[in-house]
Design a protein around this motif. Structure first.
Motif, PDB file in Angstrom:
ATOM      1  N   UNK A 160       0.813  -1.218   0.000  1.00 16.66           N
ATOM      2  CA  UNK A 160       0.000   0.000   0.000  1.00 16.66           C
ATOM      3  C   UNK A 160       0.843   1.263   0.000  1.00 16.66           C
ATOM      4  N   UNK A 161       1.913   1.274   0.790  1.00 21.12           N
ATOM      5  CA  UNK A 161       2.631   2.518   1.044  1.00 21.12           C
ATOM      6  C   UNK A 161       3.882   2.684   0.185  1.00 21.12           C
ATOM      7  N   UNK A 162       4.678   1.649   0.045  1.00 19.39           N
ATOM      8  CA  UNK A 162       5.984   1.797  -0.593  1.00 19.39           C
ATOM      9  C   UNK A 162       5.912   2.285  -2.040  1.00 19.39           C
ATOM     10  N   UNK A 163       4.969   1.810  -2.871  1.00 15.36           N
ATOM     11  CA  UNK A 163       4.918   2.355  -4.237  1.00 15.36           C
ATOM     12  C   UNK A 163       4.689   3.861  -4.278  1.00 15.36           C
ATOM     13  N   UNK A 164       3.872   4.382  -3.378  1.00 15.11           N
ATOM     14  CA  UNK A 164       3.644   5.830  -3.352  1.00 15.11           C
ATOM     15  C   UNK A 164       4.890   6.573  -2.897  1.00 15.11           C
ATOM     16  N   UNK A 165       5.596   6.013  -1.918  1.00 15.27           N
ATOM     17  CA  UNK A 165       6.844   6.641  -1.489  1.00 15.27           C
ATOM     18  C   UNK A 165       7.863   6.617  -2.608  1.00 15.27           C
ATOM     19  N   UNK A 166       7.979   5.503  -3.299  1.00 14.93           N
ATOM     20  CA  UNK A 166       8.957   5.381  -4.377  1.00 14.93           C
ATOM     21  C   UNK A 166       8.675   6.354  -5.513  1.00 14.93           C
ATOM     22  N   UNK A 167       7.405   6.579  -5.799  1.00 17.70           N
ATOM     23  CA  UNK A 167       7.025   7.483  -6.886  1.00 17.70           C
ATOM     24  C   UNK A 167       7.149   8.945  -6.494  1.00 17.70           C
ATOM     25  N   UNK A 168       7.251   9.225  -5.202  1.00 13.95           N
ATOM     26  CA  UNK A 168       7.313  10.601  -4.745  1.00 13.95           C
ATOM     27  C   UNK A 168       5.965  11.288  -4.694  1.00 13.95           C
ATOM     28  N   UNK A 169       4.896  10.529  -4.863  1.00 13.75           N
ATOM     29  CA  UNK A 169       3.555  11.121  -4.810  1.00 13.75           C
ATOM     30  C   UNK A 169       3.115  11.419  -3.384  1.00 13.75           C
ATOM     31  N   UNK A 170       3.812  10.879  -2.402  1.00 11.23           N
ATOM     32  CA  UNK A 170       3.554  11.158  -0.994  1.00 11.23           C
ATOM     33  C   UNK A 170       4.854  10.920  -0.233  1.00 11.23           C
ATOM     34  N   UNK A 171       4.922  11.497   0.952  1.00 11.38           N
ATOM     35  CA  UNK A 171       6.102  11.238   1.762  1.00 11.38           C
ATOM     36  C   UNK A 171       5.696  10.923   3.202  1.00 11.38           C
ATOM     37  N   UNK A 172       6.678  10.466   3.958  1.00 15.33           N
ATOM     38  CA  UNK A 172       6.441  10.049   5.339  1.00 15.33           C
ATOM     39  C   UNK A 172       7.561  10.592   6.214  1.00 15.33           C
ATOM     40  N   UNK A 173       7.334  10.579   7.521  1.00 15.68           N
ATOM     41  CA  UNK A 173       8.356  11.049   8.451  1.00 15.68           C
ATOM     42  C   UNK A 173       8.231  10.285   9.764  1.00 15.68           C
ATOM     43  N   UNK A 174       9.277  10.326  10.556  1.00 20.74           N
ATOM     44  CA  UNK A 174       9.341   9.554  11.793  1.00 20.74           C
ATOM     45  C   UNK A 174       9.103  10.470  12.985  1.00 20.74           C
ATOM     46  N   UNK A 175       8.070  10.200  13.761  1.00 23.74           N
ATOM     47  CA  UNK A 175       7.772  10.936  14.986  1.00 23.74           C
ATOM     48  C   UNK A 175       8.324  10.134  16.162  1.00 23.74           C
ATOM     49  N   UNK A 176       9.525  10.475  16.585  1.00 21.80           N
ATOM     50  CA  UNK A 176      10.188   9.705  17.630  1.00 21.80           C
ATOM     51  C   UNK A 176      10.474  10.542  18.871  1.00 21.80           C
ATOM     52  N   UNK A 177      11.187  11.656  18.714  1.00 24.24           N
ATOM     53  CA  UNK A 177      11.643  12.437  19.870  1.00 24.24           C
ATOM     54  C   UNK A 177      10.470  13.062  20.614  1.00 24.24           C
ATOM     55  N   UNK A 178      10.686  13.302  21.909  1.00 30.48           N
ATOM     56  CA  UNK A 178       9.649  13.904  22.746  1.00 30.48           C
ATOM     57  C   UNK A 178      10.241  15.068  23.543  1.00 30.48           C
ATOM     58  N   UNK A 179       9.406  16.033  23.934  1.00 31.54           N
ATOM     59  CA  UNK A 179       9.914  17.214  24.638  1.00 31.54           C
ATOM     60  C   UNK A 179      10.635  16.852  25.933  1.00 31.54           C
ATOM     61  N   UNK A 180      11.762  17.502  26.138  1.00 29.52           N
ATOM     62  CA  UNK A 180      12.550  17.359  27.379  1.00 29.52           C
ATOM     63  C   UNK A 180      12.884  15.902  27.692  1.00 29.52           C
TER      64      UNK A 180
END
Length: 378
Positions: A111-131
């Protein structure tokens, strides 16, 4: 260790540098810094051109439209991004793509990887937290089971390019153990707020999760070990970005010291200036060796891959700050001015020195990795 680039890798670096210098020069970067809201995150035309060049799918499997390259190739592009102060979701999308490739379900990958590969959508990692430290010990967001879904609650900070992202890879504690979930950016309960940061060349956001429901099949299979490996790979790409910044700082400094005249001669002719510039060059060479070895070790899955990532991250975090300080000193007061490009590189270097953990975080983990296990013979 042979760091010589292959012909294909050399072509990738050259094409990436040409694209950024032609379509995203420093004047373009400055123009986009002044934009507000999500439309200021990514230049759609530049992102389209990078997609035509194959950047979004560079590290994704060929069966999903990618090129099947490794962390070394991703690091080459990240280095050029740093050198040009490039903005855009290349690095965060690459990290999420690697996470899905390694531990995502077949359906989720399809579902996701073909869209990422084509550049039609992007994703990001929400990891860090305040303080909280940028490590697994710093994760406080929670995930609880509710019927056939997970419910996420928490706050994430310094999430790159989250404003226009289609997906967020959220790391949260489920039963006290870190786990990763792929969340739709537009899902109910997700709030994204643009943050003002030291680095104006990239867009960072705060992400709030208030009772966000995530289907069970959106949980990735990675446990703490897999998430830590992803942190190591993200750190290597951050090191590559910082390496590009360091290279450009050295170039700007050499150019300035060979053209700025004092007492009838270029200031670069003075011994103290030569020594300082030579120290900068040594730091750049060290950062190159540490970063590219870490990328090669990750691709080869060597026994020392984690140690190599920590060593690179700790060295580059400290080295980027030192190179930036020396560049500023040799430029004099002009380096502080908004009109001079130097200060933008100084800001980027400072931000890179703390993203995915500062030098102290990685040195502490490196000591843990080097410490003999309790069962080892004394």
């Amino acid at each position: 260790m042979n760091f010589q680039l292959s012909e294909e890798q050399g072509m990738l670096r050259e094409a990436s540098r040409d694209l950024l210098s032609d379509r995203a020069p420093i004047e373009h970067v400055r123009a986009w810094m002044d934009r507000d809201g999500d439309d200021g995150d990514v230049d759609p035309e530049v992102w389209r051109l990078t997609a035509d060049l194959g950047w979004p799918g560079l590290g994704l499997p060929e069966e999903y439209g990618g090129s099947g390259q490794g962390l070394v190739e991703l690091a080459l592009v990240a280095e050029e991004m740093g050198r040009a102060l490039g903005r855009g979701p290349f690095a965060p999308t690459a990290i999420v793509g690697r996470a899905l490739t390694a531990t995502g379900s077949p359906g989720l990958r399809s579902e996701v990887l073909p869209e990422l590969a084509a550049g039609s959508a992007w994703a990001t990692w929400a990891f860090a937290e305040p303080r909280a430290p940028w490590s697994l010990d710093g994760v406080r967001a929670t995930a609880r089971v509710d019927g056939g879904a997970f419910v996420l609650d928490g706050v994430k900070t310094a999430v790159q390019d989250a404003g226009g992202a289609r997906w967020l890879l959220v790391t949260a504690l489920h039963d006290g153990v870190p786990a990763s979930f792929l969340v739709e950016r537009a899902a109910p309960g997700v709030t994204v707020r643009r943050q003002r940061t030291l680095d104006p060349t990239r867009a960072f956001h705060e992400v709030r999760l208030d009772g966000v429901h995530v289907p069970d099949d959106r949980r990735l299979g990675a446990g703490p070990g897999g998430i830590q490996r992803l942190l190591d790979e993200a750190s290597v790409l951050r090191c590559a970005d910082a390496l590009g910044v360091m290279r450009r700082l050295l170039e700007l400094t050499v150019e300035h010291t060979t053209t700025r005249v004092q007492f009838g001669q270029p200031i670069g002719a003075f011994q103290a200036v030569k020594h300082s510039a030579a120290d900068m060059a040594l730091l750049v060479h060290g950062a190159h060796a540490a970063t590219h070895y870490a990328a090669m070790a990750a691709d080869a899955d060597t026994d020392d891959a984690a140690r190599a990532a920590c060593a690179a991250a700790s060295y580059v975090s400290a080295g980027a700050g030192e190179v930036a300080a020396r560049a500023l000193q040799l430029h004099g007061g002009i380096g502080f001015t908004w009109e001079h490009d130097l200060h933008l590189f100084l800001r980027r270097a400072r931000a890179d020195s703390v993203l995915y953990g500062d030098a102290a975080v990685h040195r502490d983990r490196l000591c843990t990795l080097l410490r003999p296990s309790p069962t080892a013979d004394s």
